[in-house]
Design an enzyme around this catalytic site. Structure first.
Site, PDB file in Angstrom:
ATOM      1  N   ASP A 169     -10.601   1.978  -7.840  1.00  0.00           N
ATOM      2  CA  ASP A 169     -10.531   3.440  -7.798  1.00  0.00           C
ATOM      3  C   ASP A 169      -9.382   3.922  -6.917  1.00  0.00           C
ATOM      4  O   ASP A 169      -8.886   3.198  -6.042  1.00  0.00           O
ATOM      5  CB  ASP A 169     -11.837   4.020  -7.236  1.00  0.00           C
ATOM      6  CG  ASP A 169     -12.983   3.949  -8.220  1.00  0.00           C
ATOM      7  OD1 ASP A 169     -12.830   3.315  -9.278  1.00  0.00           O
ATOM      8  OD2 ASP A 169     -14.045   4.523  -7.918  1.00  0.00           O
ATOM      9  N   HIS A 312     -11.094  -0.637  -4.241  1.00  0.00           N
ATOM     10  CA  HIS A 312     -10.016   0.354  -4.202  1.00  0.00           C
ATOM     11  C   HIS A 312      -8.690  -0.365  -3.952  1.00  0.00           C
ATOM     12  O   HIS A 312      -8.556  -1.057  -2.925  1.00  0.00           O
ATOM     13  CB  HIS A 312     -10.255   1.380  -3.085  1.00  0.00           C
ATOM     14  CG  HIS A 312     -11.513   2.175  -3.251  1.00  0.00           C
ATOM     15  ND1 HIS A 312     -12.761   1.655  -2.983  1.00  0.00           N
ATOM     16  CD2 HIS A 312     -11.711   3.450  -3.667  1.00  0.00           C
ATOM     17  CE1 HIS A 312     -13.685   2.575  -3.226  1.00  0.00           C
ATOM     18  NE2 HIS A 312     -13.081   3.676  -3.639  1.00  0.00           N
TER      19      HIS A 312
END
Length: 374
Positions: A169, A312
């Site tokens: 993400d 991430h």
């Protein structure tokens, strides 16, 4: 009767006589031609008697095949044979493979095609979707995953039991290129949920590579707000702006899937997203720890096939963790795939506006695959 009147009368009589003569000649000619034609047909019958009938040339008299419905509505049975639209051309020889902008399909005759099921062609098994196009890769059919190679041939030996989905993400970021290098080295695929503000800074090379190297590109909003607090119009703008930025580097195409910031969602937001949406099985909390060893431990402590793992790529520590995770998972026999492949291999056909949680055995056992029925 004067002289001029007599001359006119004689001229009329001559014209009438000429017309009658021409008519007689025409009748005679027609009769003669009819006799000649009859004689020719008779001689042709005599010439061909006792000889075998010549087979029609290809395309002159197309084979007639009965139109029939697919065996099963979900495409899990024998393919149906459907009538082609009158406006559809068969560019190549029929029966045979045809190709258009949407893919490969098979013309059973010049007027029919296979649709919605399996078909045996030249001793190989193929599958055709509801529109008649050949399936390739992992395909969900009747609640099961089937694999078809790049030529569309069914491979029953292909195993989906050791698949995982790594998802990242908030990127792209300063370390995304390094992560892409690592994934390419090990033949691994991942899903990247991109944030618009970071595309503006890092998106050019990263998105081009993601698309070219077979990764799945997702939309993670423009600037990561709590979308539950936004109006419908503002929520739509969050997705629209990011899609437009992605499309600049992805042949004009926006994101294929969505993940909501913080995982905050409702049915209205799902409808606005209008694509398959994804949560996760494993949250590594890499954003909190920023520690490579903790990220590794979060993944490896309870890893299971079918899981969706959240990380991430904006953190250097996460990319460092992947330097250990990716080769270790591959060494343990896991195949690292995109979310759409993971779903298809587990027999799940993704739907727009539905959120998916995972595809592990535990997810299936708990009936926790998606919120479709909520």
């Amino acid at each position: 009767m004067n002289r001029e009147t007599l001359k006119d009368k004689r001229r009329r009589l001559r014209r009438e006589k000429a017309v009658h003569s021409c008519a007689k000649i025409a009748v005679c000619v027609a009769a003669a031609l009819g006799l000649i034609a009859a004689g020719w047909n008779l001689s042709s019958i005599v010439r061909n008697s006792g000889e075998e009938k010549e087979e029609p040339k290809n395309g002159e008299n197309p084979v007639v095949v009965e139109v029939q419905a697919a065996e099963m509505e979900d495409g899990s049975g024998t393919a149906g044979i459907s009538q082609l639209a009158e406006t559809t051309d068969v560019p190549y020889e029929a029966p045979g493979w045809q190709y258009d902008n949407n893919g490969w399909w098979y013309a059973v005759t010049e007027a029919t095609y296979y649709q919605n099921g399996f078909a045996q062609i030249d001793d190989k098994t193929y599958h055709f979707d509801a529109n008649g196009y050949m399936s390739t890769g992992w395909t969900p059919i009747g609640g099961k995953g089937y694999y078809f190679d790049e030529k569309g041939v069914y491979d029953p030996e292909k195993n989906a039991s050791r698949m995982l989905a790594l998802t990242f993400d908030d990127g792209p970021g300063a370390h995304t290129g390094e992560l892409l290098d690592l994934l390419k080295q090990y033949g691994a695929k991942a899903t990247f949920f991109l944030q618009g503000v970071n595309i503006e800074q890092y998106g050019g090379d990263a998105i081009v590579r993601m698309a070219a190297e077979g990764h799945l590109i997702g939309n993670h909003s423009y600037d990561h707000p709590n979308m539950l607090k936004l109006s419908a119009e503002d929520a739509a703008v969050q997705f629209q702006k990011t899609d437009e930025l992605i499309a600049q580097y992805n042949n004009g195409i926006g994101a294929a899937v969505v993940r909501f910031p913080f995982g905050n969602r409702n049915s209205e937001l799902e409808a606005i997203a209008a694509r398959p949406c994804f949560m996760w099985d494993v949250d590594t909390l890499d954003w909190d720890s920023k520690n490579a060893q903790k990220v590794i431990q979060a993944v490896m402590s309870d890893v299971s096939a079918g899981q969706i793992i959240l990380m991430h790529d904006t953190y250097k520590s996460t990319v460092e963790a992947c330097q250990t995770l990716v080769p270790e998972l591959v060494a343990q026999g896991y195949e690292l795939v995109t979310l759409d492949t993971l779903a298809a291999a587990n027999g799940v056909e993704l739907q727009n506006g539905v959120t998916y949680f995972g595809f592990s055995p535990a997810d299936f056992e708990a009936d926790n695959i998606s919120d479709e029925d909520e």
